[in-house]
Write a protein that holds these residues in place. Structure first.
Motif, PDB file in Angstrom:
ATOM      1  N   LEU A 159     -51.586 -10.039 -14.807  1.00 54.36           N
ATOM      2  CA  LEU A 159     -50.799 -11.262 -14.738  1.00 54.36           C
ATOM      3  C   LEU A 159     -50.311 -11.539 -13.321  1.00 54.36           C
ATOM      4  O   LEU A 159     -50.401 -12.662 -12.840  1.00 54.36           O
ATOM      5  N   PHE A 160     -49.749 -10.537 -12.657  1.00 51.25           N
ATOM      6  CA  PHE A 160     -49.351 -10.680 -11.260  1.00 51.25           C
ATOM      7  C   PHE A 160     -49.060  -9.297 -10.702  1.00 51.25           C
ATOM      8  O   PHE A 160     -48.922  -8.326 -11.445  1.00 51.25           O
ATOM      9  N   VAL A 161     -48.996  -9.231  -9.377  1.00 49.33           N
ATOM     10  CA  VAL A 161     -48.707  -7.973  -8.694  1.00 49.33           C
ATOM     11  C   VAL A 161     -47.320  -8.098  -8.065  1.00 49.33           C
ATOM     12  O   VAL A 161     -47.025  -9.087  -7.396  1.00 49.33           O
ATOM     13  N   GLN A 162     -46.488  -7.090  -8.278  1.00 49.43           N
ATOM     14  CA  GLN A 162     -45.148  -7.168  -7.721  1.00 49.43           C
ATOM     15  C   GLN A 162     -44.789  -5.892  -6.968  1.00 49.43           C
ATOM     16  O   GLN A 162     -45.169  -4.785  -7.365  1.00 49.43           O
ATOM     17  N   PRO A 163     -44.061  -6.048  -5.870  1.00 48.04           N
ATOM     18  CA  PRO A 163     -43.542  -4.877  -5.156  1.00 48.04           C
ATOM     19  C   PRO A 163     -42.266  -4.374  -5.818  1.00 48.04           C
ATOM     20  O   PRO A 163     -41.690  -5.027  -6.693  1.00 48.04           O
ATOM     21  N   PHE A 164     -41.849  -3.202  -5.402  1.00 46.29           N
ATOM     22  CA  PHE A 164     -40.559  -2.654  -5.832  1.00 46.29           C
ATOM     23  C   PHE A 164     -39.619  -2.640  -4.636  1.00 46.29           C
ATOM     24  O   PHE A 164     -40.044  -2.452  -3.487  1.00 46.29           O
ATOM     25  N   LEU A 165     -38.341  -2.868  -4.910  1.00 51.31           N
ATOM     26  CA  LEU A 165     -37.354  -3.040  -3.850  1.00 51.31           C
ATOM     27  C   LEU A 165     -36.189  -2.083  -4.050  1.00 51.31           C
ATOM     28  O   LEU A 165     -35.807  -1.779  -5.179  1.00 51.31           O
ATOM     29  N   TRP A 166     -35.633  -1.638  -2.927  1.00 47.20           N
ATOM     30  CA  TRP A 166     -34.338  -0.977  -2.974  1.00 47.20           C
ATOM     31  C   TRP A 166     -33.278  -2.056  -3.059  1.00 47.20           C
ATOM     32  O   TRP A 166     -33.340  -3.069  -2.368  1.00 47.20           O
ATOM     33  N   VAL A 167     -32.292  -1.846  -3.899  1.00 46.22           N
ATOM     34  CA  VAL A 167     -31.215  -2.811  -4.023  1.00 46.22           C
ATOM     35  C   VAL A 167     -29.891  -2.048  -4.067  1.00 46.22           C
ATOM     36  O   VAL A 167     -29.778  -1.015  -4.730  1.00 46.22           O
ATOM     37  N   GLY A 168     -28.921  -2.544  -3.319  1.00 43.47           N
ATOM     38  CA  GLY A 168     -27.618  -1.899  -3.264  1.00 43.47           C
ATOM     39  C   GLY A 168     -26.536  -2.909  -2.951  1.00 43.47           C
ATOM     40  O   GLY A 168     -26.814  -4.046  -2.550  1.00 43.47           O
ATOM     41  N   PRO A 169     -25.268  -2.547  -3.120  1.00 41.12           N
ATOM     42  CA  PRO A 169     -24.167  -3.464  -2.806  1.00 41.12           C
ATOM     43  C   PRO A 169     -24.152  -3.805  -1.316  1.00 41.12           C
ATOM     44  O   PRO A 169     -24.408  -2.937  -0.472  1.00 41.12           O
ATOM     45  N   PRO A 186     -24.068   6.774  -4.815  1.00 41.53           N
ATOM     46  CA  PRO A 186     -24.640   7.073  -6.141  1.00 41.53           C
ATOM     47  C   PRO A 186     -26.007   6.422  -6.325  1.00 41.53           C
ATOM     48  O   PRO A 186     -26.254   5.306  -5.852  1.00 41.53           O
ATOM     49  N   LEU A 187     -26.877   7.119  -7.025  1.00 41.86           N
ATOM     50  CA  LEU A 187     -28.230   6.649  -7.281  1.00 41.86           C
ATOM     51  C   LEU A 187     -28.349   6.184  -8.726  1.00 41.86           C
ATOM     52  O   LEU A 187     -27.979   6.912  -9.659  1.00 41.86           O
ATOM     53  N   LEU A 188     -28.856   4.974  -8.924  1.00 40.03           N
ATOM     54  CA  LEU A 188     -29.095   4.434 -10.259  1.00 40.03           C
ATOM     55  C   LEU A 188     -30.523   4.764 -10.683  1.00 40.03           C
ATOM     56  O   LEU A 188     -31.472   4.524  -9.928  1.00 40.03           O
ATOM     57  N   ARG A 189     -30.675   5.292 -11.911  1.00 39.45           N
ATOM     58  CA  ARG A 189     -31.999   5.709 -12.383  1.00 39.45           C
ATOM     59  C   ARG A 189     -32.263   5.134 -13.776  1.00 39.45           C
ATOM     60  O   ARG A 189     -31.379   5.106 -14.616  1.00 39.45           O
ATOM     61  N   GLY A 229     -21.965  -5.239  -9.325  1.00 36.11           N
ATOM     62  CA  GLY A 229     -20.564  -4.865  -9.448  1.00 36.11           C
ATOM     63  C   GLY A 229     -20.068  -3.963  -8.337  1.00 36.11           C
ATOM     64  O   GLY A 229     -18.897  -3.574  -8.313  1.00 36.11           O
ATOM     65  N   GLY A 230     -20.971  -3.596  -7.411  1.00 37.82           N
ATOM     66  CA  GLY A 230     -20.564  -2.833  -6.237  1.00 37.82           C
ATOM     67  C   GLY A 230     -20.791  -1.341  -6.319  1.00 37.82           C
ATOM     68  O   GLY A 230     -20.253  -0.592  -5.492  1.00 37.82           O
TER      69      GLY A 230
END
Length: 299
Positions: A159-169, A186-189, A229-230
């Motif tokens: 359907l489509f190709v997507q990258p993965f991103l780091w995201v943080g506050p 803290p790391l979200l998993r 939420g930070g």
């Protein structure tokens, strides 16, 4: 034997006699009796005990595909009879993760319902691995999943190709790169076994990063909610961030390979005109999703 085989199939899908009974509106003893009936008729054990539930025996695993195909064909007969009666209707059972459901399925379903297409939808929220497994077992008709999921014997349409991103506050002033902040925040998993979790664990091992603390979340949407939420830094698919307010977030391209998102079906799945229309609109929505992810990355 068909009613008994239907009970066998529901026990296999749910992993529990009690849950199969609940879904079929029967008593557990009636379900157990039907399973024993099949096993005694053919002299083969289909299930083994697994804690409080059951799991398929090797013989049960071997028989599951044939039993699933049998009821797939029966569903096709019901649809044909509806068409002959002048009341055609299709039920589409679809599994997708929360963010793919929001980004791809919702626009397509809305379009088809607005056009009064003769179709009913049954949507299950599941990560890519479980969505592919659900299609294999016949629990759903179609699955939206990342390409590295299970399902080697399934028919797959990119359907489509997507990258993965780091995201943080977003921090005030000049902040270090998110990959550097991974060592101090803290790391979200996501849940173990999901594609995103496997990619994250592989990256941490490769970079020899040991987070100071971890927060396990059940979905991509919840991960993004924590960040908004930070709290916490996570690895997220790009589509999940295309409609999120960026004022509170820092986003960086992650050092992992992009993954195609695929539509998965079984080989013998009956693709009538309603299903074809659904797939065509889903493919068009996939192209729009790829455009939105490119815009997110600024190119």
């Amino acid at each position: 034997m068909l009613p008994a085989l239907e009970d066998v199939l529901m026990v296999a899908r749910s992993g529990s006699v009690a849950e199969a009974a609940r879904r079929l509106h029967k008593t557990p003893s009636a379900i157990s009796q039907q399973v024993r009936r099949v096993e005694e008729r053919f002299g083969v054990a289909l299930f083994e005990r697994d804690g409080r539930g059951v799991r398929l025996s090797p013989a049960g695993e071997a028989a599951l595909g044939a039993i699933t195909r049998l009821f797939d064909q029966a569903e096709g007969v019901f649809e044909l009879l509806s068409e002959l009666a002048g009341e055609p209707s299709t039920t589409l059972r679809v599994a997708a993760s929360d963010y793919l459901g929001k980004g791809l399925l919702v626009p397509v379903i809305r379009q088809m319902l607005e056009k009064r297409a003769p179709v009913r939808f049954a949507i299950t929220t599941a990560n890519s691995v479980d969505a592919a497994r659900g299609v294999e077992r016949g629990e759903v008709d179609l699955g939206l999943a990342s390409a590295s999921s299970a399902g080697g014997d399934l028919v797959k349409q990119p359907l489509f190709v997507q990258p993965f991103l780091w995201v943080g506050p977003r921090l005030k002033g000049t902040a270090p790169a998110l990959r550097e902040r991974l060592r101090h925040e803290p790391l979200l998993r996501l849940a173990p076994g999901s594609v995103g979790r496997r990619m994250l664990d592989a990256y941490l091992d490769r970079e020899r990063i040991r987070p100071i603390s971890t927060i396990d979340v059940s979905s991509v949407s919840l991960l993004v909610s924590y960040v908004s939420g930070g709290l916490g830094i996570g690895l997220a698919p790009a589509l999940a961030l295309t409609e999120v307010a960026r004022s509170r977030l820092d986003v960086e391209v992650a050092e992992v390979d992009p993954l195609p998102v695929e539509l998965m079906t079984r080989e013998n799945f009956r693709r009538n005109p309603i299903v074809e229309r659904f797939v065509e609109r889903l493919a068009a929505e996939g192209r729009r999703a790829e455009q939105r992810t490119r815009a997110l990355l600024g190119g």
